[in-house]
Design a protein around this motif. Structure first.
Motif, PDB file in Angstrom:
ATOM      1  N   PRO A  79      74.451  55.677  54.616  1.00 18.19           N
ATOM      2  CA  PRO A  79      75.857  56.075  54.732  1.00 18.19           C
ATOM      3  C   PRO A  79      76.365  55.915  56.164  1.00 18.19           C
ATOM      4  O   PRO A  79      75.590  55.933  57.119  1.00 18.19           O
ATOM      5  CB  PRO A  79      75.837  57.550  54.321  1.00 18.19           C
ATOM      6  CG  PRO A  79      74.601  57.704  53.502  1.00 18.19           C
ATOM      7  CD  PRO A  79      73.613  56.760  54.102  1.00 18.19           C
ATOM      8  N   PRO A  80      77.672  55.739  56.327  1.00 19.82           N
ATOM      9  CA  PRO A  80      78.226  55.570  57.678  1.00 19.82           C
ATOM     10  C   PRO A  80      78.024  56.812  58.530  1.00 19.82           C
ATOM     11  O   PRO A  80      77.848  57.923  58.004  1.00 19.82           O
ATOM     12  CB  PRO A  80      79.707  55.294  57.425  1.00 19.82           C
ATOM     13  CG  PRO A  80      79.977  55.871  56.066  1.00 19.82           C
ATOM     14  CD  PRO A  80      78.715  55.677  55.289  1.00 19.82           C
ATOM     15  N   GLU A  81      78.043  56.623  59.837  1.00 18.33           N
ATOM     16  CA  GLU A  81      77.886  57.752  60.746  1.00 18.33           C
ATOM     17  C   GLU A  81      79.071  58.690  60.663  1.00 18.33           C
ATOM     18  O   GLU A  81      80.213  58.271  60.455  1.00 18.33           O
ATOM     19  CB  GLU A  81      77.724  57.257  62.186  1.00 18.33           C
ATOM     20  CG  GLU A  81      76.426  56.546  62.445  1.00 18.33           C
ATOM     21  CD  GLU A  81      76.168  56.339  63.923  1.00 18.33           C
ATOM     22  OE1 GLU A  81      75.998  57.354  64.628  1.00 18.33           O
ATOM     23  OE2 GLU A  81      76.151  55.194  64.367  1.00 18.33           O
ATOM     24  N   ARG A 381      69.823  54.587  62.562  1.00 15.31           N
ATOM     25  CA  ARG A 381      70.991  53.929  63.134  1.00 15.31           C
ATOM     26  C   ARG A 381      70.596  52.753  64.020  1.00 15.31           C
ATOM     27  O   ARG A 381      69.498  52.727  64.597  1.00 15.31           O
ATOM     28  CB  ARG A 381      71.809  54.933  63.954  1.00 15.31           C
ATOM     29  CG  ARG A 381      72.323  56.097  63.138  1.00 15.31           C
ATOM     30  CD  ARG A 381      73.253  55.648  62.046  1.00 15.31           C
ATOM     31  NE  ARG A 381      73.622  56.742  61.142  1.00 15.31           N
ATOM     32  CZ  ARG A 381      74.262  56.556  59.992  1.00 15.31           C
ATOM     33  NH1 ARG A 381      74.570  55.333  59.600  1.00 15.31           N
ATOM     34  NH2 ARG A 381      74.558  57.589  59.229  1.00 15.31           N
ATOM     35  N   PRO A 382      71.494  51.779  64.172  1.00  8.32           N
ATOM     36  CA  PRO A 382      71.211  50.656  65.075  1.00  8.32           C
ATOM     37  C   PRO A 382      71.410  51.079  66.523  1.00  8.32           C
ATOM     38  O   PRO A 382      72.531  51.320  66.955  1.00  8.32           O
ATOM     39  CB  PRO A 382      72.248  49.601  64.641  1.00  8.32           C
ATOM     40  CG  PRO A 382      73.383  50.397  64.073  1.00  8.32           C
ATOM     41  CD  PRO A 382      72.772  51.620  63.451  1.00  8.32           C
ATOM     42  N   ARG A 383      70.320  51.167  67.270  1.00  9.04           N
ATOM     43  CA  ARG A 383      70.399  51.634  68.654  1.00  9.04           C
ATOM     44  C   ARG A 383      69.697  50.676  69.623  1.00  9.04           C
ATOM     45  O   ARG A 383      69.314  51.060  70.720  1.00  9.04           O
ATOM     46  CB  ARG A 383      69.781  53.036  68.772  1.00  9.04           C
ATOM     47  CG  ARG A 383      70.581  54.131  68.048  1.00  9.04           C
ATOM     48  CD  ARG A 383      71.943  54.338  68.689  1.00  9.04           C
ATOM     49  NE  ARG A 383      72.662  55.474  68.139  1.00  9.04           N
ATOM     50  CZ  ARG A 383      73.617  55.403  67.217  1.00  9.04           C
ATOM     51  NH1 ARG A 383      73.959  54.206  66.729  1.00  9.04           N
ATOM     52  NH2 ARG A 383      74.230  56.491  66.785  1.00  9.04           N
ATOM     53  N   ASN A 422      68.395  49.377  61.765  1.00 12.70           N
ATOM     54  CA  ASN A 422      68.093  50.625  62.452  1.00 12.70           C
ATOM     55  C   ASN A 422      66.960  50.368  63.441  1.00 12.70           C
ATOM     56  O   ASN A 422      65.957  49.728  63.110  1.00 12.70           O
ATOM     57  CB  ASN A 422      67.709  51.724  61.454  1.00 12.70           C
ATOM     58  CG  ASN A 422      66.551  51.351  60.550  1.00 12.70           C
ATOM     59  OD1 ASN A 422      66.596  50.336  59.857  1.00 12.70           O
ATOM     60  ND2 ASN A 422      65.501  52.179  60.563  1.00 12.70           N
ATOM     61  N   CYS A 423      67.138  50.825  64.658  1.00 16.02           N
ATOM     62  CA  CYS A 423      66.162  50.515  65.704  1.00 16.02           C
ATOM     63  C   CYS A 423      66.231  51.562  66.799  1.00 16.02           C
ATOM     64  O   CYS A 423      67.320  51.869  67.313  1.00 16.02           O
ATOM     65  CB  CYS A 423      66.441  49.123  66.286  1.00 16.02           C
ATOM     66  SG  CYS A 423      65.345  48.665  67.662  1.00 16.02           S
ATOM     67  N   VAL A 424      65.085  52.121  67.152  1.00 14.83           N
ATOM     68  CA  VAL A 424      64.950  53.067  68.255  1.00 14.83           C
ATOM     69  C   VAL A 424      63.451  53.296  68.446  1.00 14.83           C
ATOM     70  O   VAL A 424      62.635  52.913  67.602  1.00 14.83           O
ATOM     71  CB  VAL A 424      65.691  54.394  67.937  1.00 14.83           C
ATOM     72  CG1 VAL A 424      64.908  55.235  66.932  1.00 14.83           C
ATOM     73  CG2 VAL A 424      66.018  55.192  69.193  1.00 14.83           C
ATOM     74  N   LEU A 475      73.680  48.122  56.362  1.00 14.53           N
ATOM     75  CA  LEU A 475      72.494  48.758  56.937  1.00 14.53           C
ATOM     76  C   LEU A 475      71.710  49.475  55.843  1.00 14.53           C
ATOM     77  O   LEU A 475      72.225  50.355  55.155  1.00 14.53           O
ATOM     78  CB  LEU A 475      72.909  49.751  58.017  1.00 14.53           C
ATOM     79  CG  LEU A 475      71.799  50.643  58.602  1.00 14.53           C
ATOM     80  CD1 LEU A 475      70.706  49.808  59.246  1.00 14.53           C
ATOM     81  CD2 LEU A 475      72.378  51.635  59.607  1.00 14.53           C
ATOM     82  N   ILE A 476      70.462  49.061  55.661  1.00 16.28           N
ATOM     83  CA  ILE A 476      69.509  49.752  54.795  1.00 16.28           C
ATOM     84  C   ILE A 476      68.338  50.157  55.675  1.00 16.28           C
ATOM     85  O   ILE A 476      67.720  49.318  56.329  1.00 16.28           O
ATOM     86  CB  ILE A 476      69.032  48.844  53.642  1.00 16.28           C
ATOM     87  CG1 ILE A 476      70.209  48.473  52.728  1.00 16.28           C
ATOM     88  CG2 ILE A 476      67.929  49.525  52.847  1.00 16.28           C
ATOM     89  CD1 ILE A 476      69.843  47.516  51.612  1.00 16.28           C
TER      90      ILE A 476
END
Length: 626
Positions: A79-81, A381-383, A422-424, A475-476
């Protein structure tokens, strides 16, 4: 990964126009590079593009039947932020079902025992036979939902974290619909895995906040018991459901379940009698005694992260042989004295204006450094985009000096990722190369990054593997939850896809001798939050690894390096020490060891340490052959 509910909380917005300021973090903050083979890889669940450097994938095994949704095998869209300017959500409100469904079948953490790998999941856990790393095989599956399913193993016992309110004592899949229920389970499960094909639950220790993660702690003075540090990050359950639970603020209830961890004692002869024996207030203000004594929440000034209040630990990593633990505790990194495991004592704590959420910790093999990770964005989330700072969502490396934490530097996987990845920073482990501090680390859909942090201020990437996003348009949540070195290979827990196995390949930055020396290290069990000191055997591979490192750093004269290599080659033919010419070869090696010790006395820093270690490896080798 932070709790599913927490991922929908408001997050600070990056501002690239404000200069960073203050303290230990006064240094340039570059962003990710777009000039990298990992950038722009083709999307796909099973046919994504791949990029690799100095490592190769040798096996892939998809999730077994029953551990994915056939209608959405890669998982539900994320889901969106939530708008960070909206008022905070009620932490005791029911979780957003979109987030719960998103991770319903997600793979989580790994543990190892003998030839078996245990993979946790929000849906239960799977056991794999990895006797042949290139052809892993599924051995058993246990359906037992409850999130997030992190696992650890000790002998014939397997421990599993359960935090979500859908968890049931009986491992049922129907969940629990009522706010208060005797059927609900949140805490730490214990399974008997004496028969790995039929794991059997033998204990279920209820806790007020559930168990997001847990850590096994051994005490050499108390071998009859095992201790478990339980870290809960979820909402506090009602006292009607579990007596003694309170989610009130400390000034409203000094016995609140917030601002503590759970210490569980497990009698090894009777694990069914496991119980909580302490809830230490490790965040207390030493001067005033206030239990909420560390980071109070909020940002650190203009252009800094909004960091969560410290009322919990996400992960605690213990190193019993040095008597220390490192806690990644929401708004702080903390160092603990665990000489008495039931009563951990805080030695030091640090904050970082670039950290949003202190997530996990890893010591180096000497116990003289610790890496803390920042799970900015909660892991979903994409970070790692081209606009994201390399000091946000990164690792912070601290040296341990006089049992205090001293900031060294940052490390972040350097390749820019897309908005659908998603990346962190996430979970990793040491790779046991003697003479160096090297780590394999998961970055979710940022892939695997292997890096050297021997110099805390100048960590450098030496290998990587990455896939394209699961989906090109949305984004999945997926990618690697954990990537751990175990007995010669790196194993990756892929959230959406299954399990991957990797091997390292030699390069200018990591020689074949160094890889061979790492592969000589064999352990019977591996729980990465329970570190043990690696001791390398006095072998030719270890000696050659040191020679390679000294040659790379110009810490040994070329003539001396050639002499050592030649003597080691000649010694390879010796088996009993009684062969013709064996005494001469062994005497030559001992003489070289003495010369190396003399060289070490005149050297400094890491070169001096490596010269002494090389001399010791040679002397150990000759003693074994005589």
């Amino acid at each position: 990964m932070r709790s599913v509910f927490a991922t929908c909380l408001g997050l600070a917005v990056v501002s690239l126009l404000v200069a960073l300021e203050g303290g230990a973090q006064e240094r340039p903050a570059p962003t990710a590079t777009t000039n990298d083979p990992r950038v722009g890889l083709k999307a796909g669940l099973r046919d994504a593009g791949e990029a690799a450097k100095n490592m190769k994938r040798i096996a892939t095994l998809p999730k077994p039947e029953g551990f994915f949704d056939p209608k959405a095998p890669g998982g539900e869209p994320t889901p969106p932020e939530r708008d960070p300017n909206l008022p905070p959500l009620d932490p005791n409100a029911p979780p957003d079902p979109r987030f719960a469904n998103m991770l319903a079948f997600a793979n989580s953490d790994l543990a190892f025992s003998g030839n078996h790998l245990f993979m946790g999941s929000f849906h239960g856990f799977n056991t794999y036979d990895i006797e042949r790393p290139g052809t892993p095989k599924l051995s058993a599956s246990v359906v037992c939902p409850g999130g997030q399913g992190d696992v650890s193993v000790h002998g014939n016992l397997l421990f599993m974290s359960v935090e979500q309110t859908r968890g049931r004592l009986d491992c049922g899949v129907q969940g629990v619909s009522t706010p208060v229920s005797a059927e609900r389970f949140r805490g730490v499960r214990i399974f008997d895995i004496g028969d790995m094909s039929k794991p059997r639950q033998v204990a279920a220790i209820q806790t007020c906040r559930g168990s997001h993660t847990h850590t096994l702690v051994t005490d050499p003075r108390d071998t009859a018991n095992l201790y478990v540090y339980g870290s809960g990050t979820g909402s506090v359950r009602s006292a009607e459901e579990l007596a003694g639970c309170s989610g009130l603020k400390p000034d409203e209830d000094p016995n609140t379940a917030l601002f503590s961890i759970d210490v569980i004692q497990v009698p090894l002869a009777a694990p069914q009698n496991a119980r909580i024996v302490n809830r230490p207030r490790i965040f207390a203000d030493v001067a005033t005694g206030a239990i909420s004594g560390l980071w109070a929440g909020g940002d650190h000034g203009p252009g800094t992260q909004k960091t969560s209040v410290t009322n919990q630990c996400h992960d605690i990593t213990v190193f019993p042989e040095v008597g220390l633990a490192a806690g990644a505790c929401s708004g702080n990194g903390i160092l603990l004295d665990i000489s008495d495991p039931k009563n951990p004592v805080r030695l030091d704590h640090v904050v970082d204006k670039n950290f949003a959420y202190w997530h996990s910790a890893t010591f180096n093999n000497d116990g003289t450094k610790v890496i803390f990770t920042d799970e900015w964005g909660g892991g979903t989330r994409p970070r790692c985009r081209a606009t994201d700072l390399l000091t946000w969502g990164a690792d912070a490396i601290f040296d341990i000096v006089d049992r205090k934490l001293r900031f060294g530097g940052y490390y972040k996987m350097p390749a820019a990722q897309s908005d659908t990845e998603n990346c962190v920073a996430h979970n990793g482990s040491l790779i046991p190369v003697p003479g160096r501090d090297i780590m394999s680390q998961a970055w979710y859909q940022g892939g695997v990054s292997v890096f050297d942090f021997t110099d805390s201020a100048k960590p450098v990437e030496i290998a990587f593997f990455d896939r394209g996003p699961i989906d090109a348009k949305q984004l999945i949540t997926g990618g690697y939850w954990s990537t751990y070195w175990y007995n010669g290979n790196i194993y990756g827990s892929e959230i959406a896809r299954g399990i991957d196995v990797f091997s390292l390949t030699p390069s200018e930055q990591l020689s074949q001798n160094e890889i061979d020396a790492a592969m000589m290290v064999r352990v019977e069990e591996l729980n990465t939050q329970q570190q043990t000191r690696v001791v390398w055997p006095p072998s030719a591979a270890v000696a050659r690894a040191y020679v390679d490192q000294l040659t790379r750093s110009h810490g040994i004269q070329p003539e001396r390096a050639r002499a050592v290599r030649t003597a080691l080659d000649r010694a390879d033919g010796i088996r009993t020490g009684k062969e013709r010419g064996a005494v001469e070869v062994l005497d030559q090696l001992d003489a070289l060891a003495a010369q190396l010790e003399s060289d070490a006395a005149a050297a400094a820093g890491r070169d001096a340490v490596r010269l002494r270690s090389l001399a010791a490896a040679i002397k150990g080798r000759t003693a074994k052959l005589r």
